[in-house]
Write an enzyme that holds these catalytic residues in place. Structure first.
Site, PDB file in Angstrom:
ATOM      1  N   ARG A 225     -21.885  18.343  40.896  1.00 53.38           N
ATOM      2  CA  ARG A 225     -20.515  18.821  41.060  1.00 53.38           C
ATOM      3  C   ARG A 225     -19.674  18.547  39.827  1.00 53.38           C
ATOM      4  O   ARG A 225     -18.946  19.380  39.354  1.00 53.38           O
ATOM      5  CB  ARG A 225     -19.848  18.112  42.247  1.00 53.38           C
ATOM      6  CG  ARG A 225     -20.257  18.675  43.552  1.00 53.38           C
ATOM      7  CD  ARG A 225     -19.925  17.723  44.663  1.00 53.38           C
ATOM      8  NE  ARG A 225     -20.802  16.565  44.618  1.00 53.38           N
ATOM      9  CZ  ARG A 225     -20.935  15.702  45.581  1.00 53.38           C
ATOM     10  NH1 ARG A 225     -20.213  15.816  46.665  1.00 53.38           N
ATOM     11  NH2 ARG A 225     -21.775  14.704  45.482  1.00 53.38           N
TER      12      ARG A 225
ATOM     13  N   LYS B 120     -27.527   2.928  55.673  1.00 59.14           N
ATOM     14  CA  LYS B 120     -26.317   3.683  55.337  1.00 59.14           C
ATOM     15  C   LYS B 120     -25.646   4.132  56.631  1.00 59.14           C
ATOM     16  O   LYS B 120     -26.289   4.749  57.480  1.00 59.14           O
ATOM     17  CB  LYS B 120     -26.726   4.906  54.501  1.00 59.14           C
ATOM     18  CG  LYS B 120     -25.661   5.358  53.511  1.00 59.14           C
ATOM     19  CD  LYS B 120     -26.251   6.390  52.554  1.00 59.14           C
ATOM     20  CE  LYS B 120     -25.192   7.108  51.761  1.00 59.14           C
ATOM     21  NZ  LYS B 120     -25.765   8.068  50.809  1.00 59.14           N
TER      22      LYS B 120
ATOM     23  N   HIS C  82     -23.420  22.225  49.963  1.00 61.94           N
ATOM     24  CA  HIS C  82     -24.884  22.146  50.136  1.00 61.94           C
ATOM     25  C   HIS C  82     -25.474  23.549  50.306  1.00 61.94           C
ATOM     26  O   HIS C  82     -26.508  23.876  49.728  1.00 61.94           O
ATOM     27  CB  HIS C  82     -25.245  21.320  51.385  1.00 61.94           C
ATOM     28  CG  HIS C  82     -24.870  19.870  51.309  1.00 61.94           C
ATOM     29  ND1 HIS C  82     -24.041  19.271  52.224  1.00 61.94           N
ATOM     30  CD2 HIS C  82     -25.226  18.895  50.439  1.00 61.94           C
ATOM     31  CE1 HIS C  82     -23.900  17.984  51.929  1.00 61.94           C
ATOM     32  NE2 HIS C  82     -24.604  17.730  50.850  1.00 61.94           N
TER      33      HIS C  82
ATOM     34  N   SER D 199     -19.323  15.538  51.751  1.00 58.45           N
ATOM     35  CA  SER D 199     -19.372  15.295  53.200  1.00 58.45           C
ATOM     36  C   SER D 199     -18.271  14.308  53.586  1.00 58.45           C
ATOM     37  O   SER D 199     -17.634  14.457  54.635  1.00 58.45           O
ATOM     38  CB  SER D 199     -20.738  14.716  53.590  1.00 58.45           C
ATOM     39  OG  SER D 199     -21.757  15.628  53.280  1.00 58.45           O
TER      40      SER D 199
HETATM   41  P1  ADP Z   1     -26.835  11.989  48.757  1.00 58.61           P
HETATM   42  O1  ADP Z   1     -26.380  10.848  49.616  1.00 58.61           O
HETATM   43  O2  ADP Z   1     -28.301  12.003  48.476  1.00 58.61           O
HETATM   44  O3  ADP Z   1     -26.003  12.240  47.502  1.00 58.61           O
HETATM   45  P2  ADP Z   1     -25.530  14.320  49.822  1.00 58.61           P
HETATM   46  O4  ADP Z   1     -25.756  14.986  51.128  1.00 58.61           O
HETATM   47  O5  ADP Z   1     -24.169  13.780  49.560  1.00 58.61           O
HETATM   48  O6  ADP Z   1     -26.659  13.243  49.724  1.00 58.61           O
HETATM   49  O7  ADP Z   1     -25.897  15.325  48.642  1.00 58.61           O
HETATM   50  C1  ADP Z   1     -27.167  15.889  48.516  1.00 58.61           C
HETATM   51  C2  ADP Z   1     -27.206  16.675  47.218  1.00 58.61           C
HETATM   52  O8  ADP Z   1     -26.269  17.745  47.300  1.00 58.61           O
HETATM   53  C3  ADP Z   1     -26.806  15.884  45.964  1.00 58.61           C
HETATM   54  O9  ADP Z   1     -27.546  16.385  44.877  1.00 58.61           O
HETATM   55  C4  ADP Z   1     -25.354  16.210  45.797  1.00 58.61           C
HETATM   56  O10 ADP Z   1     -24.943  16.088  44.433  1.00 58.61           O
HETATM   57  C5  ADP Z   1     -25.351  17.668  46.224  1.00 58.61           C
HETATM   58  N1  ADP Z   1     -24.045  18.085  46.711  1.00 58.61           N
HETATM   59  C6  ADP Z   1     -23.283  17.534  47.668  1.00 58.61           C
HETATM   60  N2  ADP Z   1     -22.128  18.204  47.828  1.00 58.61           N
HETATM   61  C7  ADP Z   1     -22.157  19.218  46.930  1.00 58.61           C
HETATM   62  C8  ADP Z   1     -21.245  20.259  46.560  1.00 58.61           C
HETATM   63  N3  ADP Z   1     -20.055  20.378  47.099  1.00 58.61           N
HETATM   64  N4  ADP Z   1     -21.640  21.108  45.590  1.00 58.61           N
HETATM   65  C9  ADP Z   1     -22.834  20.976  44.992  1.00 58.61           C
HETATM   66  N5  ADP Z   1     -23.727  20.022  45.266  1.00 58.61           N
HETATM   67  C10 ADP Z   1     -23.403  19.146  46.221  1.00 58.61           C
END
Ligand code: ADP
Length: 160
Positions: free
Chosen positions: A92, A43, A19, A130
């Site tokens: 990703r 969730k 992130h 996460s």
């Molecule tokens: P959501 O539940 O909305 O997917 P996340 O917190 O998992 O929330 O992710 C928020 C955003 O960050 C999404 O666009 C996700 O693809 C991106 N994201 C999460 N982890 C990574 C990572 N390791 N590298 C790049 N982008 C990421």
């Protein structure tokens, strides 16, 4: 409307270095990024919305270009309220694409003024989520290079 303000929405449960990579890349394009925790009571989350915001604050405390917030409801409505016309998301792998493509087209249908922009992280973060961080930490694995220090502390508090 400020053209250079983007909303970066997500669960951030918890924020990872993936992130942070996306936010830091975004800061080279946008003047302001509003990192906003999606409030989704249906969730199951490890951290409360307030805890997630605090962890994000601890990373971007002194950076006026990063605003930390949370929201409920339609993302496009929230973006308009914040005066932003761009949604920033991270991609990703191909596995992210289908969902992100669907969301981007739906958001465009709901409000054609709001654009979605996707950034790719450094290769070392493409495997990072996460969920995997929570799993590794719960099993006692080293997560120090996967999350900011403040997040590592909070995760250890939850699991150890
Ligand atoms: P959501 O539940 O909305 O997917 P996340 O917190 O998992 O929330 O992710 C928020 C955003 O960050 C999404 O666009 C996700 O693809 C991106 N994201 C999460 N982890 C990574 C990572 N390791 N590298 C790049 N982008 C990421």
């Amino acid at each position: 409307m400020n053209k250079k303000k983007a909303i970066y929405p997500g669960s951030f449960d918890p924020p990872t270095n993936g992130h942070i990579d996306i936010i830091n890349r975004g800061l080279t394009i946008f003047d302001t990024i509003v990192v906003s925790v999606i409030v989704n009571p249906s969730k199951d989350a490890l951290f409360s919305v307030e805890e997630r915001k605090e962890m994000l604050h601890s990373v971007y405390n002194s950076n006026p270009a990063v605003e930390i917030d949370s929201f409920e409801g339609l993302l496009v409505d929230y973006a308009s309220q914040k005066g932003a016309n761009t949604i920033l998301r991270g991609l990703r792998a191909v596995s992210d694409f289908e969902y992100e493509f669907q969301m981007a087209l739906m958001n465009r249908k709901l409000n054609p003024e709001i654009k979605s922009v996707y950034l790719m992280p450094s290769p070392e973060f493409t495997f990072l989520s996460s969920s995997i961080v929570k799993e590794v930490c719960s099993l006692g694995g080293d997560i120090s290079c996967l999350v900011p220090t403040a997040v590592e502390k909070q995760l250890k508090k939850k699991f150890l």
